[in-house]
Design a protein around this motif. Structure first.
Motif, PDB file in Angstrom:
ATOM      1  N   ILE A  68       0.853  -1.177   0.000  1.00  0.00           N
ATOM      2  CA  ILE A  68       0.000   0.000   0.000  1.00  0.00           C
ATOM      3  C   ILE A  68       0.890   1.227   0.000  1.00  0.00           C
ATOM      4  N   LEU A  69       0.693   2.074  -0.991  1.00  0.00           N
ATOM      5  CA  LEU A  69       1.528   3.263  -1.147  1.00  0.00           C
ATOM      6  C   LEU A  69       0.878   4.451  -0.456  1.00  0.00           C
ATOM      7  N   ASP A  70       1.564   4.985   0.500  1.00  0.00           N
ATOM      8  CA  ASP A  70       1.088   6.141   1.235  1.00  0.00           C
ATOM      9  C   ASP A  70       1.105   7.365   0.320  1.00  0.00           C
ATOM     10  N   PHE A  71       0.109   8.230   0.455  1.00  0.00           N
ATOM     11  CA  PHE A  71       0.049   9.427  -0.388  1.00  0.00           C
ATOM     12  C   PHE A  71       1.238  10.354  -0.178  1.00  0.00           C
ATOM     13  N   SER A  72       1.938  10.216   0.930  1.00  0.00           N
ATOM     14  CA  SER A  72       3.092  11.083   1.196  1.00  0.00           C
ATOM     15  C   SER A  72       4.353  10.619   0.459  1.00  0.00           C
ATOM     16  N   LEU A  73       4.323   9.412  -0.108  1.00  0.00           N
ATOM     17  CA  LEU A  73       5.488   8.933  -0.861  1.00  0.00           C
ATOM     18  C   LEU A  73       5.598   9.726  -2.157  1.00  0.00           C
ATOM     19  N   ILE A  74       6.791  10.147  -2.447  1.00  0.00           N
ATOM     20  CA  ILE A  74       6.998  11.025  -3.601  1.00  0.00           C
ATOM     21  C   ILE A  74       7.959  10.375  -4.599  1.00  0.00           C
ATOM     22  N   GLY A  75       7.592  10.436  -5.878  1.00  0.00           N
ATOM     23  CA  GLY A  75       8.521  10.089  -6.935  1.00  0.00           C
ATOM     24  C   GLY A  75       8.622   8.633  -7.341  1.00  0.00           C
ATOM     25  N   ILE A  76       7.765   7.758  -6.825  1.00  0.00           N
ATOM     26  CA  ILE A  76       7.879   6.336  -7.181  1.00  0.00           C
ATOM     27  C   ILE A  76       7.626   6.138  -8.670  1.00  0.00           C
ATOM     28  N   LEU A  77       6.500   6.643  -9.167  1.00  0.00           N
ATOM     29  CA  LEU A  77       6.213   6.500 -10.599  1.00  0.00           C
ATOM     30  C   LEU A  77       7.247   7.223 -11.446  1.00  0.00           C
ATOM     31  N   SER A  78       7.716   8.348 -10.956  1.00  0.00           N
ATOM     32  CA  SER A  78       8.730   9.104 -11.673  1.00  0.00           C
ATOM     33  C   SER A  78      10.010   8.287 -11.836  1.00  0.00           C
ATOM     34  N   LYS A  79      10.447   7.630 -10.773  1.00  0.00           N
ATOM     35  CA  LYS A  79      11.664   6.811 -10.840  1.00  0.00           C
ATOM     36  C   LYS A  79      11.491   5.643 -11.807  1.00  0.00           C
ATOM     37  N   ILE A  80      10.335   4.992 -11.727  1.00  0.00           N
ATOM     38  CA  ILE A  80      10.082   3.842 -12.609  1.00  0.00           C
ATOM     39  C   ILE A  80      10.002   4.293 -14.062  1.00  0.00           C
TER      40      ILE A  80
END
Length: 118
Positions: A68-80
């Motif tokens: 479960i990805l917390d809304f506060s996580l930043i840049g995951i899709l960007s990195k992928i």
């Protein structure tokens, strides 16, 4: 990829434009809808594409970003997406409340899998 776990999803996916959602089986395993004032879109397993589809593009494979990805996580899709773009692989991203999904064209699936699943 920095503690991000990615899992390949079995099945072939299609990205569709539908006339309306009346023929869409919302209880299938994977069903992503999107609606604007200009179109109604659907992403689903190819075997579940409804008969009232106006346009469709078959030949997609999918990956799930696990957990479960917390809304506060930043840049995951960007990195992928940056990693895949560096290797000439385009993506179609979908997010639900808890999870992100990456769709890759079938011809790039094996190549993408090398970069995403370790």
């Amino acid at each position: 990829m920095d503690k991000i776990k990615i899992k390949a999803i079995d099945g072939d996916f299609s990205v569709c434009k539908v006339k309306d959602y009346s023929k869409v089986n919302l209880d299938t395993e994977f069903c992503f809808t999107g609606r604007t004032n200009e179109e109604k879109s659907l992403v689903c397993l190819t075997k579940d594409v409804p008969e009232n589809t106006i346009e469709r593009e078959d030949g997609w494979k999918a990956f799930r970003i696990e957990g479960i990805l917390d809304f506060s996580l930043i840049g995951i899709l960007s990195k992928i997406s940056a990693l895949l773009a560096e290797n000439a692989i385009g993506i179609f991203a979908i997010s639900t409340y808890n999870t992100d999904y990456i769709l890759i064209k079938e011809e790039n699936y094996t190549k993408a899998k090398k970069f995403l699943i370790q």
